[in-house]
Design a protein around this motif. Sequence first.
Motif, mmCIF file in Angstrom:
data_model
loop_
_atom_site.group_PDB
_atom_site.id
_atom_site.type_symbol
_atom_site.label_atom_id
_atom_site.label_comp_id
_atom_site.label_asym_id
_atom_site.label_seq_id
_atom_site.Cartn_x
_atom_site.Cartn_y
_atom_site.Cartn_z
ATOM 1 N N ALA A 9 0.631 4.089 -2.886
ATOM 2 C CA ALA A 9 0.284 5.475 -2.571
ATOM 3 C C ALA A 9 1.365 6.443 -3.052
ATOM 4 C CB ALA A 9 0.058 5.636 -1.072
ATOM 5 N N THR A 16 -4.907 3.163 0.602
ATOM 6 C CA THR A 16 -4.214 4.034 -0.347
ATOM 7 C C THR A 16 -4.923 5.386 -0.425
ATOM 8 O OG1 THR A 16 -3.324 2.231 -1.706
ATOM 9 C CG2 THR A 16 -3.594 4.364 -2.776
ATOM 10 N N ILE A 58 0.829 -1.209 0.000
ATOM 11 C CA ILE A 58 0.000 0.000 0.000
ATOM 12 C C ILE A 58 0.860 1.255 0.000
ATOM 13 C CG2 ILE A 58 -1.595 1.376 1.408
ATOM 14 C CD1 ILE A 58 -2.834 -1.347 2.291
#
Length: 307
Positions: free
Chosen positions: A63, A219, A59
């Motif tokens: 991101a 995210t 994640i």
Amino acid sequence: MTSHDLRAELASLTTEAFRPELAEIDRLPTLDIARLMNAEDTSVPAAVAARLPQIAAAIDAVAARMAHGGRLVYAGAGTAGRLGVLDASECPPTFNTRPTQVIGLIAGGPDAVVSSVEGAEDSPELAREDLDGLELTADDTVVGVSASGRTPYAIGAVRHARAVGALTIGLACNEGSALASAAEHGIEVVVGPELLTGSTRLKAGTAQKLVLNMLSTITMIRLGKTYGNLMVDVRASNAKLRARSRRIVALATGAGDDEIERALTESGGEVKNAILTILADVDGPTAARLLEESDGHLRAALAIATG
């Protein structure tokens, strides 16, 4: 691969294992079958929990790339592909993402969402074609999703994406899978043999849904799409969502109905902007400018306005 080799490969997979203790399940009362199935499902969250460090690392990587304009692309076949399409389709109304920001690819194309497209999952070339149509960049992420971890479409998608420099994640439900090995971030959530032999829409499907929920939701939290646990980027496209927008502004600000209506009107219905106009006591254009300077992060915009 011959049909004999394929049968042998499938027989070696945990997700395909036969459970002799359930061989008489069709003779049980319906309530007993429901209890068995419910008990099976309770094991899934623990299997996901065992992979939380890998999920969190993936994640953070997603991101970081999406913050630079990258896209999140799911690629799978059958149930796995449908789960990716579902997760992607829910991001625009929930987080106000662009339709092209989170994408679900399923082997066989859109028709495969509602009906089987024979042979599509066996084609890594089809995955390459689908991804080439998106013109991948190094800021994009491709998540191959396959319960078995051996689906050629998912593996082909990950290998092609990695070759062009995109971030890759492989989500499977068997250990030592080819899919996880092909990806930079391998996530193998091992839920064990299914209640019905090889029916991976059951526990494996549930596990994949839970992980995809985490990938997209966390995210979006990292990208500033929420304020606390409020969906401040929600898109008010119907009466229910318009009512939810008003409630979110009320929860975030404690303002009365009239003030909320004025703020939403001034901000063109944008919840995040409306909250900022109230909490920072600024007008709509100023709120928009502060949010742009803060890359859409409401807390950061508030700090600028009130600091």
